[in-house]
Structures are given as structure tokens and as C-alpha cells.
Design an enzyme around this catalytic site. Structure first.
Site, short mmCIF file in Angstrom:
data_model
loop_
_atom_site.label_atom_id
_atom_site.label_comp_id
_atom_site.label_asym_id
_atom_site.label_seq_id
_atom_site.Cartn_x
_atom_site.Cartn_y
_atom_site.Cartn_z
N ARG A 1 -3.05 51.08 62.75
CA ARG A 1 -3.60 52.10 61.83
C ARG A 1 -5.13 52.17 61.98
O ARG A 1 -5.71 53.24 61.90
CB ARG A 1 -3.31 51.75 60.37
CG ARG A 1 -1.85 51.62 60.07
CD ARG A 1 -1.40 52.51 58.89
NE ARG A 1 -0.04 52.93 59.17
CZ ARG A 1 0.31 54.16 59.51
NH1 ARG A 1 -0.57 55.10 59.61
NH2 ARG A 1 1.57 54.45 59.77
N LYS B 1 11.77 38.73 64.65
CA LYS B 1 12.59 38.33 63.52
C LYS B 1 11.77 38.47 62.22
O LYS B 1 10.56 38.49 62.31
CB LYS B 1 13.08 36.90 63.71
CG LYS B 1 11.97 35.83 63.55
CD LYS B 1 12.54 34.52 63.16
CE LYS B 1 12.14 34.08 61.80
NZ LYS B 1 10.85 33.44 61.63
N LYS C 1 12.22 28.69 74.47
CA LYS C 1 11.78 27.31 74.73
C LYS C 1 12.59 26.76 75.91
O LYS C 1 13.81 26.87 75.93
CB LYS C 1 11.99 26.43 73.49
CG LYS C 1 11.06 26.77 72.33
CD LYS C 1 11.35 25.85 71.16
CE LYS C 1 10.66 26.27 69.89
NZ LYS C 1 9.27 25.88 69.77
N GLU D 1 9.29 20.34 59.84
CA GLU D 1 7.87 20.68 60.03
C GLU D 1 7.05 19.87 59.04
O GLU D 1 7.47 19.70 57.88
CB GLU D 1 7.66 22.16 59.76
CG GLU D 1 8.41 23.04 60.72
CD GLU D 1 8.07 24.50 60.48
OE1 GLU D 1 7.12 24.96 61.10
OE2 GLU D 1 8.74 25.13 59.67
N HIS E 1 16.76 30.73 64.17
CA HIS E 1 16.52 29.65 65.13
C HIS E 1 17.64 28.60 65.16
O HIS E 1 18.18 28.26 66.20
CB HIS E 1 15.21 28.92 64.81
CG HIS E 1 14.01 29.82 64.73
ND1 HIS E 1 13.87 30.93 65.53
CD2 HIS E 1 12.90 29.77 63.95
CE1 HIS E 1 12.70 31.52 65.23
NE2 HIS E 1 12.11 30.84 64.28
N LYS F 1 9.91 22.33 55.30
CA LYS F 1 8.46 22.22 55.46
C LYS F 1 8.01 20.98 54.68
O LYS F 1 8.72 20.51 53.79
CB LYS F 1 7.77 23.47 54.93
CG LYS F 1 8.13 24.72 55.76
CD LYS F 1 7.04 25.76 55.74
CE LYS F 1 7.45 27.03 56.49
NZ LYS F 1 7.17 26.99 57.92
#
Ligand code: BG6
Length: 469
Positions: free
Chosen positions: A47, A149, A183, A217, A241, A337
Site C-alpha cells: 500500500r 499459513k 527443512k 520453543e 507444522h 512457548k
């Protein structure tokens, strides 16, 4: 025969950080490795108002990070990189269509086009509709659409998005990206399973006790609360995933090593999964606490997270695949996480020995199950765990492992985006997600999302809510 043909690589959402962090570096890596890809031209679209020169500079920054001393690709940008604004005086998508036609003419391109949606998911439908209305998919060459995604946010929206995309693009033109499939270690799952008869012969319920797939993670939500709070771990990691990893571990051998045959087998796995029940799923959200001696905020206190958010940052679920190969074998999927460390692994735990020969020596001869551990990050490779006899008396068993590490043998691995963009440009869909995979995956998880399950707090740096153990 795969080849790089001259084309225009159109990035919609080019002012976002995906372009500078992933797309531009990946395209430059590919060009450094494959000279013939320098026939590529890039058109950034967004934009904001920006000149070609300003966009070239932003793209060059990505290059300079790799080559602070300069690279010949820097000059390449001058006549291969362009920018078109959709706002202000840019005349929206009609203006974009005219600009594309003029670049193709000026640069002698045959009309081959990649449209990459590097955009927030909520803008996908409007953008696809606008591309179609401007007839940008109709070209003398080929047109391919790349979609990041998440593809939809539940079963209904995924159906609607598929219907919309199929109005303008056929399935063979659509590349739904899941960066896990790019990967190297994930691709190696197929070679590992179907190139080594040894493992395939024990890859079934007769020999395998359970399968764990874990994507942990250590970081929290960081600056992405705006997106993440609408999504949560189930939509962000499990639906795509982790489900892709599950399909590759569980699928049957394809008839051929090509996109259609592989994707057909992955779809069959998803179709065979037993519907999840509430008791199969555990959800969590990280609380405040200390990690490595430093205080960290609770998810609910992170910048941009609305008060009282019940979005899950941890999911653990147990599923069963009701087919001949897997009936009765639990697959435990887990992601979170603020876990103790960043680690992605698949652990295949084999059945114990049928008879415990060493029972008289039980205190020193605890027989452990054999485990094949495929590590996807941070140390890509695999370990095969087994017991050996310690020398001398008394009889004593000790665990040891056979170990393979990619980096020790091959050095650095290519980045996922490099592999995936190379495949898009060459038209190879093997590592991209088919419409039926997306639908089957949402069919599985949408009831869980709609069940209103409780979300349990867990301490940051811990392995998840207590009941997870
Ligand atoms: C992304 C998710 O798709 O994958 C992020 O949106 C997550 O939330 C990331 O952190 C993990 O990717 P990787 O390759 O670091 O495991």
C-alpha cells in the site's frame, strides 16, 4: 525436467518484514548457487508509496547482511527489482496489471508469474479476489500463487478460502507454504524411512509402542501478540507444522517419489485419525516467573495481549491412527512457548524385549526400550538409543546411542525458504500442502477449538502444565 524459467516474482505485502527477513535472502542465496536464476525479476507490491530505487535499497540491505563487502547481485537489482504501490496514485490492481504488463514487455519476459502473499491472513481473501478480478492469473506463461499459513482459521473458513482460490487458480498452481516442509531434516524423513529397509521393517504397531512429536520453543510470544492471540498454539503450530511431521512419520510408501503420490499418502493418514476427545487434549498458557534468573512476564501481560485472554501457548494431545499399520499406537503431539529449551524432535519408542532375561539382576540390569530419536532442531540428525553390557562383573547394563549429526558431515544446511522458493519457481509441489490436507487437518482440530477446553497455567521454563507429565 526441472528448470528455472524467466519470470516475474511478485511479492504482495513487500513492505513487511517477511520480505527482508526471509524472501529476499532466500532468493539471493538461490541466485548465488544457480546463476540461471538471475533471469528472475522481482516486483514488490504494497500500500505504501515507495520508489523503485527505495525498494531496491531495502532489498539490497538483505544482501549486504550476507556480503558487507558487496556482491555483484547489488548491481543486478538495478534492472531486476521494481516496486508498485496499491494505494494513493497507484490505481490499485488495475494499475498493478498495467505495471506487470509493462515490466514483462520491457524485460522480455514470457508472462510467467509467481504471486507471493506475504500478507496478514485476514487479507488473503480480498487479495485473491482482487488478483482474479484484475485477470492477473490469465497470462501467456504460467501463474503460481503462494500462500503463507495459516490457511483459514477453522474448517468453514478453510473451505471458503479453498473455494475462492479455486475460482481463479487450479490446485496445480497453488503453493500453500508450511516452512517445516522446507527443512532438510523433515525432507530426510522420507529418505530415512523409504531408503533404508531396516527401519521400514519395524515401522508398525507390532514393533512400535508409541510416537512422540515435540516442538518446544524457549521464547514467548515476543512482538507477535496481535496475530498470536487470535491464533494460539493449536492453530499456529499443531494444525500445520506438527500435523505435517505426523503425516510424514505415519504415511505409507508412495507409489512414486512425486508430489501427487506423496500428498495422496499423507491425506490417507489424516483421514484415518480417530476424532479427538476432550480428554485427549491438554491446553496451557505460560504464567509469570523466572527463566535463567531473569523475570519473564506472563502471556496475559505481554504487550498487545487483551486482558483475560485464554489463548493457549501450550498443547499436548494424544491421537490414534486407525489403520492397519498404526491401530493402538499412541501418537503424542506437544508444542509450547516458554519451554525449557528450543527443541524439535520425533521419538519412536519401540516395544520392550518380549522376555526379561536379566531379571535376576534387576537392580543393575534395568532394560530400557530402544528409542529412535530424530532431532530436527537445533542439532539436526538422529540418535538410536540402546543398552550395552558394561565390561566386567557384576552384569550391568548401560544406555548408549548411535549418533548422526548433519552439520558434522555436511556443514550448514539450506534455509527452508530457499528450498521452498526454488521449488515454487520450478513448479514442484512435493513440499507444499494440498487442499485436502488442509481440510482434513481442520476437520480434526476444529471440534477441539470449539470445545472451550480449560487452559491451565504453567511456569515459564517448565515442561508445561503439571498434568502434562
Ligand atoms: C511459525 C510460528 O510458523 O513457526 C511461530 O508462527 C513459531 O510461532 C515458528 O515460532 C517456529 O518455527 P521454527 O522453524 O523456528 O521451529
Amino acid at each position: 525436467m526441472r528448470s528455472f524459467q524467466p519470470h516475474l516474482f511478485v511479492i504482495l505485502g513487500a513492505s513487511g518484514d517477511l520480505t527482508s527477513r526471509k524472501l529476499a535472502p532466500a532468493l539471493f542465496h538461490l541466485m548465488e548457487r544457480h546463476n540461471e536464476l538471475r533471469c528472475c525479476h522481482i516486483l514488490g507490491v504494497a500500500r505504501s508509496d515507495m520508489s523503485d530505487a527505495a525498494f531496491r535499497d531495502s532489498v539490497r540491505d538483505a544482501l549486504h547482511e550476507r556480503h558487507p563487502e558487496g556482491s555483484d547481485l547489488s548491481a543486478w537489482c538495478d534492472d531486476h527489482v521494481f516496486y508498485q504501490s496499491l494505494g494513493g496514485g497507484g490505481n490499485g490492481y488495475d494499475g498493478l496489471a498495467r505495471r506487470i504488463a509493462s515490466i514483462e514487455k520491457e524485460c522480455g519476459l514470457p508472462g510467467n508469474r509467481v504471486f507471493y502473499l506475504a500478507l496478514p491472513p485476514k487479507t488473503f481473501p480480498g487479495t485473491i479476489e482482487a488478483l482474479g478480478q484484475a485477470n492477473l492469473h490469465k497470462t501467456a506463461g504460467w501463474a503460481r500463487l503462494v500462500i503463507e499459513k495459516p490457511f483459514g482459521h477453522d474448517l468453514t473458513s478453510a473451505h471458503a478460502l479453498n473455494d475462492l482460490v479455486h475460482r481463479y487458480f487450479s490446485e496445480s498452481q497453488i503453493f500453500r507454504i508450511d516452512h517445516y516442509l522446507g527443512k532438510e531434516t523433515v525432507q530426510n524423513l522420507l529418505v530415512f524411512r523409504f531408503g533404508n529397509a531396516l527401519f521400514e521393517s519395524v515401522w508398525h504397531r507390532g514393533q512400535i509402542e508409541r510416537v512422540d512429536i515435540q516442538v518446544h520453543e524457549s521464547l514467548g510470544v515476543e512482538t507477535r501478540a496481535g496475530y498470536y492471540d487470535q491464533s494460539g498454539a493449536l492453530r499456529d503450530m499443531v494444525q500445520n507444522h506438527i500435523t505435517q511431521l505426523l503425516s510424514l512419520v505415519a504415511m505409507e510408501a508412495p507409489a512414486r517419489f512425486d508430489a501427487d503420490s506423496i500428498r495422496q499418502e499423507k491425506i490417507k493418514v489424516l483421514e484415518s485419525i480417530v476424532p479427538l476427545r476432550p480428554e485427549d487434549v491438554l491446553l496451557g498458557q505460560y504464567a509469570a516467573g523466572d527463566v535463567d534468573g531473569k523475570p519473564v512476564r506472563a502471556y496475559g501481560e505481554e504487550t498487545g495481549v487483551p486482558d483475560g485472554s485464554t489463548t493457549e501457548t501450550f498443547v499436548r494431545l494424544r491421537m490414534e491412527i486407525a489403520n492397519w499399520r498404526w491401530r493402538g499406537v499412541p501418537f503424542i503431539l506437544e508444542t509450547g512457548k516458554r519451554m525449557p529449551k528450543k527443541r524439535t524432535r520425533i521419538a519412536i519408542r519401540f516395544q520392550p524385549a518380549p522376555v526379561s532375561l536379566f531379571r535376576p539382576y534387576e537392580d543393575t540390569c534395568n532394560v530400557r526400550p530402544n528409542i529412535l530419536e530424530i532431532t530436527l532442531q537445533p542439532d539436526e540428525g538422529f540418535n538410536l538409543h540402546f543398552d550395552v553390557k558394561q565390561p566386567r562383573m557384576p552384569l550391568r547394563l548401560t544406555p548408549r546411542r548411535l549418533r548422526f549429526r548433519y552439520d558434522e558431515v555436511f556443514g550448514d544446511l539450506p534455509q527452508a525458504y530457499e528450498t521452498l522458493l526454488g521449488d515454487v519457481i520450478q513448479g514442484d509441489q512435493t513440499l507444499f500442502v494440498h487442499a485436502d490436507e488442509v481440510i482434513n487437518s481442520w476437520r480434526l482440530y476444529t471440534p477441539v477449538l470449539e470445545a472451550g477446553l480449560p487452559v491451565h497455567p504453567y511456569a515459564p521454563g517448565s515442561p508445561g502444565p503439571d498434568s502434562a507429565s
